[in-house]
Scaffold this motif. Structure first.
Motif, short mmCIF file in Angstrom:
data_model
loop_
_atom_site.label_atom_id
_atom_site.label_comp_id
_atom_site.label_asym_id
_atom_site.label_seq_id
_atom_site.Cartn_x
_atom_site.Cartn_y
_atom_site.Cartn_z
N ALA A 1 -14.55 9.72 -7.41
CA ALA A 1 -13.74 10.65 -7.19
C ALA A 1 -12.39 10.53 -6.34
N GLY A 2 -12.29 9.56 -6.65
CA GLY A 2 -10.73 8.84 -5.78
C GLY A 2 -10.71 7.25 -5.62
N TYR A 3 -9.45 6.98 -5.16
CA TYR A 3 -9.56 5.62 -5.61
C TYR A 3 -9.38 5.16 -4.39
N SER A 4 -9.08 3.44 -4.94
CA SER A 4 -10.10 2.81 -3.66
C SER A 4 -8.89 1.91 -3.65
N PHE A 5 -7.63 2.31 -3.64
CA PHE A 5 -6.67 1.49 -3.06
C PHE A 5 -5.34 2.22 -4.71
N LEU A 6 -4.63 3.11 -2.94
CA LEU A 6 -4.07 4.33 -3.09
C LEU A 6 -2.74 4.18 -1.49
N SER A 7 -3.05 4.43 -1.38
CA SER A 7 -2.18 4.41 0.25
C SER A 7 -1.21 3.70 0.14
N GLU A 8 -2.09 2.13 -0.36
CA GLU A 8 -0.97 0.92 -0.26
C GLU A 8 0.14 0.56 -0.15
N LEU A 9 0.01 1.58 -1.44
CA LEU A 9 1.22 1.62 -3.17
C LEU A 9 2.70 2.32 -2.33
N VAL B 1 1.10 -5.73 -3.34
CA VAL B 1 2.44 -4.63 -3.12
C VAL B 1 3.84 -5.36 -3.27
N LYS B 2 3.51 -7.00 -2.74
CA LYS B 2 4.73 -7.83 -2.36
C LYS B 2 4.53 -8.33 -4.05
N ALA B 3 3.92 -8.38 -5.23
CA ALA B 3 4.28 -8.53 -6.60
C ALA B 3 5.23 -7.57 -6.95
N ILE B 4 4.60 -6.28 -7.20
CA ILE B 4 5.29 -4.81 -7.48
C ILE B 4 6.83 -4.82 -7.04
N ASN B 5 7.07 -4.95 -5.36
CA ASN B 5 8.35 -5.14 -5.11
C ASN B 5 9.49 -6.08 -6.39
N ARG B 6 8.35 -7.55 -6.31
CA ARG B 6 9.84 -8.09 -6.53
C ARG B 6 9.58 -8.29 -8.68
N LEU C 1 -2.99 12.49 -1.63
CA LEU C 1 -1.14 12.89 -1.61
C LEU C 1 -0.93 12.75 -0.90
N ARG C 2 -2.15 13.01 -0.06
CA ARG C 2 -0.78 13.22 1.80
C ARG C 2 -0.53 11.64 2.65
N ASP C 3 -1.61 10.72 1.67
CA ASP C 3 -1.51 8.99 1.91
C ASP C 3 0.59 8.72 1.65
N LEU C 4 0.94 9.25 0.08
CA LEU C 4 2.40 9.60 -0.16
C LEU C 4 2.98 9.69 0.05
N ALA C 5 3.51 10.23 1.15
CA ALA C 5 4.59 11.22 1.52
C ALA C 5 5.27 10.73 1.37
N ASP D 1 3.84 1.79 0.52
CA ASP D 1 4.83 0.25 1.19
C ASP D 1 5.04 -0.02 -0.55
N THR D 2 5.03 -0.01 -1.55
CA THR D 2 5.93 0.12 -2.43
C THR D 2 7.09 0.20 -2.73
N SER D 3 8.24 -0.05 -3.48
CA SER D 3 10.08 0.45 -3.47
C SER D 3 9.89 0.79 -4.58
#
Length: 353
Positions: free
Chosen positions: A246-254, A213-218, A276-280, A256-258
């Protein structure tokens, strides 16, 4: 810098359609049999059928064909089809100073296959634009909203052998600075949407949680047009749907990206869209075309996939798209799938308007 969320090119209706990035390259341009064997991390110049002195003109012509196909299919937010690329990431990564692609390292992929990757032997620097002409060409040849894609910094750090930086996080942040410099130029050149492709956050979620997330935001720092982070389970041409989770192991963390939008593959893996509820708050670019299916899905099938997305995401935050890897499909099938998707989006749009 003026925020271009309200660009005249942006579609005004609900459920605007787009592509992930790529579109089939013509057989007269590339050796498609060679293309189908791997997703290269280093350069694969032998894939191109034309000599160097004619290659750029040929790529330009093929790019216009891709743009026109997307427009004819009714796609609202088009790309250049990534026609000039051998893979989604290698063209940008290998153009950076500090990256040695001529003497690659070999790593063992999860499949057990040996894969050549670039070696990072010095400080990563972007000494020249890489995709700037691509964006200028796209902007000149369409009046639609125009999106361009870049490889994400986390993914590039995982597709190289680090022989210079103290750790992978420092390497990822160096790639992020290079991506950011490129993205700022692409924005000035008229990009309406900028997308980062980050499929490797799923491959190494523990490491991704530390600094992705830090790298993406930069990488997205200072970008004021809509931005997207894309992730997937691998191309249908390479990874069978039956092997996809059937699901992503890294998704809700996104969340926090910009980035304004998160792009996910959902049709082929039959993803449980409850995630998708985790990405409101984020717009969702939802994969509604199964590229593992060699047939063109019916409008009703695709419309139902869009309706399933609307159970979790408001209509003003849903963007129908294919799953990724369209470049590997026969062009008539790719076009037919896109046309069916735009017809399905129009059908659902009419239902909810």
């Amino acid at each position: 810098m003026q925020n271009r969320e309200t660009s005249v090119n942006q579609p005004r209706h609900l459920l605007p359609t787009t592509v992930v990035g790529s579109y089939p390259q013509p057989d007269w341009l590339v050796d498609r049999a060679m293309l189908s064997k791997s997703v290269p991390r280093t350069r694969m110049q032998e894939m191109w059928r034309l000599p160097e002195e004619h290659l750029e003109e040929a790529q330009d012509d093929a790019t216009i064909v891709a743009i026109r196909d997307m427009e004819r299919a009714g796609i609202d937010i088009v790309t250049d089809g990534e026609i000039r690329r051998e893979s989604y990431s290698n063209r940008f990564a290998t153009a950076l100073e500090g990256v040695n692609a001529d003497n690659p390292a070999m790593i063992t992929a999860r499949s057990g296959h040996q894969t050549p990757v670039p070696r990072v032997v010095g400080r990563i620097r972007r000494t020249r634009p890489v995709e700037l002409r691509d964006m200028q060409f796209l902007r000149k040849n369409t009046d639609h909203a125009a999106k361009i894609t870049l490889p994400g910094p986390f993914t590039m750090s995982q597709q190289a052998r680090n022989e210079y930086y103290k750790d992978d996080e420092e390497l990822a942040m160096a790639f992020a600075a290079a991506v950011n410099a490129e993205a700022l130029d692409l924005q000035k050149a008229g990009a309406d949407v900028i997308q980062l492709d980050e499929p490797w956050v799923r491959n190494n979620p523990d490491l991704a949680r530390r600094y992705a997330v830090k790298a993406i935001n930069r990488a997205l720092q200072g970008i004021t047009v809509p931005t997207v982070v894309h992730l997937c389970f691998g191309y249908a041409a390479v990874v069978p749907g039956s092997t996809k989770p059937a699901g992503y192991s890294f998704l809700s963390e996104l969340a926090d990206t910009s980035a304004n939008q998160i792009s996910i593959e959902a049709a082929q893996p039959k993803l449980d869209l409850g995630v998708l509820r985790d990405l409101a708050g984020k717009t969702i670019m939802l994969g509604v075309l199964d590229l593992g299916d060699p047939d063109i899905e019916s409008v009703d099938t695709i419309a139902e996939r869009i309706r399933n997305g609307l159970k979790y995401v408001p209509a003003d935050r849903l963007v129908p798209a294919p799953d990724c890897g369209m470049k590997y499909m026969p062009r008539p099938i790719a076009f037919g799938k896109l046309k069916a998707m735009t017809d399905a989006a129009a059908k659902v749009r009419k239902e909810i308007s």
